[in-house]
Write an enzyme that holds these catalytic residues in place. Structure first.
Site, short mmCIF file in Angstrom:
data_model
loop_
_atom_site.label_atom_id
_atom_site.label_comp_id
_atom_site.label_asym_id
_atom_site.label_seq_id
_atom_site.Cartn_x
_atom_site.Cartn_y
_atom_site.Cartn_z
N TYR A 131 -35.05 -41.47 20.70
CA TYR A 131 -33.64 -41.60 21.07
C TYR A 131 -33.47 -41.03 22.46
O TYR A 131 -33.88 -39.90 22.74
CB TYR A 131 -32.77 -40.82 20.07
CG TYR A 131 -31.29 -40.83 20.38
CD1 TYR A 131 -30.52 -41.97 20.18
CD2 TYR A 131 -30.66 -39.69 20.89
CE1 TYR A 131 -29.16 -41.98 20.47
CE2 TYR A 131 -29.30 -39.69 21.18
CZ TYR A 131 -28.55 -40.84 20.96
OH TYR A 131 -27.21 -40.84 21.25
N ASP A 161 -39.04 -38.19 28.45
CA ASP A 161 -37.74 -37.68 28.05
C ASP A 161 -38.00 -36.34 27.36
O ASP A 161 -38.39 -36.28 26.19
CB ASP A 161 -37.07 -38.67 27.10
CG ASP A 161 -35.77 -38.13 26.51
OD1 ASP A 161 -35.50 -36.92 26.67
OD2 ASP A 161 -35.04 -38.92 25.89
N LYS A 215 -30.06 -30.24 27.05
CA LYS A 215 -30.14 -29.16 26.06
C LYS A 215 -30.47 -27.80 26.69
O LYS A 215 -29.60 -27.17 27.25
CB LYS A 215 -31.10 -29.55 24.95
CG LYS A 215 -30.63 -30.85 24.25
CD LYS A 215 -31.29 -31.11 22.95
CE LYS A 215 -30.99 -32.48 22.39
NZ LYS A 215 -29.73 -32.61 21.66
N1 HOZ Z 1 -28.12 -36.37 19.53
C1 HOZ Z 1 -28.20 -35.05 19.02
C2 HOZ Z 1 -29.19 -34.97 17.93
N2 HOZ Z 1 -30.48 -35.49 18.24
C3 HOZ Z 1 -26.83 -34.46 18.70
C4 HOZ Z 1 -26.26 -34.68 17.37
C5 HOZ Z 1 -24.89 -34.05 17.18
O1 HOZ Z 1 -24.48 -33.19 17.96
O2 HOZ Z 1 -24.20 -34.45 16.26
#
Ligand code: HOZ
Length: 433
Positions: free
Chosen positions: A147, A242, A270
């Site tokens: 992702y 990534d 992050k």
């Molecule tokens: N995309 C993040 C998890 N891989 C964030 C999910 C979230 O904050 O709900």
């Protein structure tokens, strides 16, 4: 056995559902895939979060990665507090931007130049535009279960919320946006070689989570990332790591530091913001010089380089590189997952586990998955029950079988032992939850 009450969270979730789609501002946190409601959080400190019902949870989400030094670290708070009276946002350069670029480069020397943005999604979107602008090519290669944020071109068989909720591709993404996205199975060396054999001269970039954290936790097979590096070099494609999740997390220098592989571009998010909204993309100076205003590949942002967010990120990077030991963090995380595995074995439950630095995964399967496709074969029902059981024991795990977990420098040996004891209590009673 201890079971907690989450009554006030449940009530707030009902209220939130009237105003926010699904009651949340990001899908996975809704707890939908684990058939319960989310906890509403009141405060977070160190390794813990307190919910609105007054429950103290040992937190293994860590805001989905950023909280590597623990929540509300006193030195981060002091730095941010000192920065606040100087203004929240300038929309103009400040010296802190140079300092954070230097700090990142020290930890990840491949980032010869970088651009700060406000999220990992933005970083990946911009890095791909840059790769396309630099190469003059259009095709990109990505992997199922990885992702890279929610940009249109990347929402094809993606991990994280899309895997969690079983959404293969999103309505609203025009077909044209994904027609140049080639999606391969992660860890399939033959498919990678065949794709380059067929499309090598058309591929602008390969983008990969070098250790996948959005389809549980999946590490690359031996020589897989090296093969990716070789093929990209041979065919003139840009290799993008990534490291939004893995950066400053699996080790101080991310996966590239661990493996000694130099990507052309890296995307970060992050941990680089320490809990505030920062992303970054960067890498080879000859590529980065194509970004406007030194080049013509356009990308901009009002809040990019925001002084408060940069202060928070910079202090977090300073702490993790100067004050803490990644060896200790790795050992503690390994002890956690091995403890979970032993507890599962004791109760006749198949659990496969893996970890690196402060990042981990566990799956209700006999063997470790090598791809999203394999991860999807694990026992998801057992996962849901385990998740709910652990929540009632005061342990806050990622509410999805397709997300990695995170241990911070603030987690103590006692926290880890308590978590293992909780698992030992929950495993024999999974059917109750
Ligand atoms: N995309 C993040 C998890 N891989 C964030 C999910 C979230 O904050 O709900």
């Amino acid at each position: 056995m201890q079971t907690l009450s989450f009554a006030r969270s449940q009530k707030l979730f009902e209220e939130a559902c009237r105003l926010l789609p699904g009651g949340v501002n990001s899908p996975v946190r809704a707890f939908k895939s684990v058939d319960t409601h989310p906890l509403f959080i009141e405060r977070a400190e160190g390794a813990y979060m307190w919910d609105v019902d007054g429950n103290r949870m040992i937190d293994y989400i860590g805001s989905w990665g950023p909280a590597i030094v623990g929540h509300s670290h006193p030195e981060v708070i002091a730095a941010v507090t000192a920065a606040l009276p100087r203004g929240f946002s300038y929309g103009a350069p400040c010296e802190l931007e140079i300092k954070i670029a230097e700090a990142v480069q020290k930890l990840m020397p491949s980032m010869e130049m970088l651009r700060l943005v406000s999220s990992g999604t933005e970083a990946c979107m911009a890095a791909l535009r840059l790769a396309r602008g630099f190469t003059g090519r259009e095709k990109i290669v990505k992997f199922t279960g990885c992702y890279h944020g929610h940009a249109d071109m990347l929402l094809v068989k993606a991990g994280s919320g899309m895997a969690t909720l079983g959404i293969p591709g999103s309505p609203g993404v025009p077909q044209g946006s994904t027609k140049d996205t080639l999606t391969l199975v992660y860890n399939d060396s033959e498919a990678l070689a065949a794709t380059f054999a067929q499309h090598g001269s058309e591929i602008a970039a390969v983008i990969v989570e070098p250790f996948v954290g959005n389809a549980n936790f999946i590490r690359p097979k031996d020589a897989y990332l090296e093969q990716m590096r070789e093929l990209c070099t041979k065919h003139g494609a840009v290799l993008i790591f990534d490291e939004v999740m893995t950066g400053f997390r699996v080790g101080p220098g991310g996966v590239q530091g661990l493996k000694g592989i130099k990507p052309d571009l890296t995307t970060l998010g992050k941990v680089i913001g320490g809990g505030m909204p920062i992303g970054a993309y960067g890498g080879r100076a000859d590529i980065m010089r194509h970004v406007a205003p030194s080049g013509t590949v356009y990308q901009a942002g009002t809040l990019s380089g925001n002084p408060i967010a940069v202060t928070c990120g910079l202090k977090t990077l300073e702490l993790l590189s100067q004050k803490y030991s990644f060896t200790d963090l790795s050992n503690r995380t390994r002890h956690l997952v091995q403890g979970l595995k032993s507890a599962a074995q004791k109760h006749g439950i198949a659990l496969s586990v893996d970890s690196e630095g402060g990042m981990f995964g566990f799956m209700f399967s006999a063997t470790l998955p090598q791809s999203y496709e394999e991860a999807a074969q694990a026992n998801i029902d057992q996962f849901k029950r385990f998740f709910r059981g652990m929540l009632h024991q005061g342990v806050y795990l990622a509410p999805s079988a397709f997300e990695a977990g995170f241990v911070s420098f603030a987690h103590s040996d006692a926290d880890i032992e308590k978590t293992i004891a909780a698992a030992d209590a929950v495993f024999p009673h999974l059917s109750r939850y």
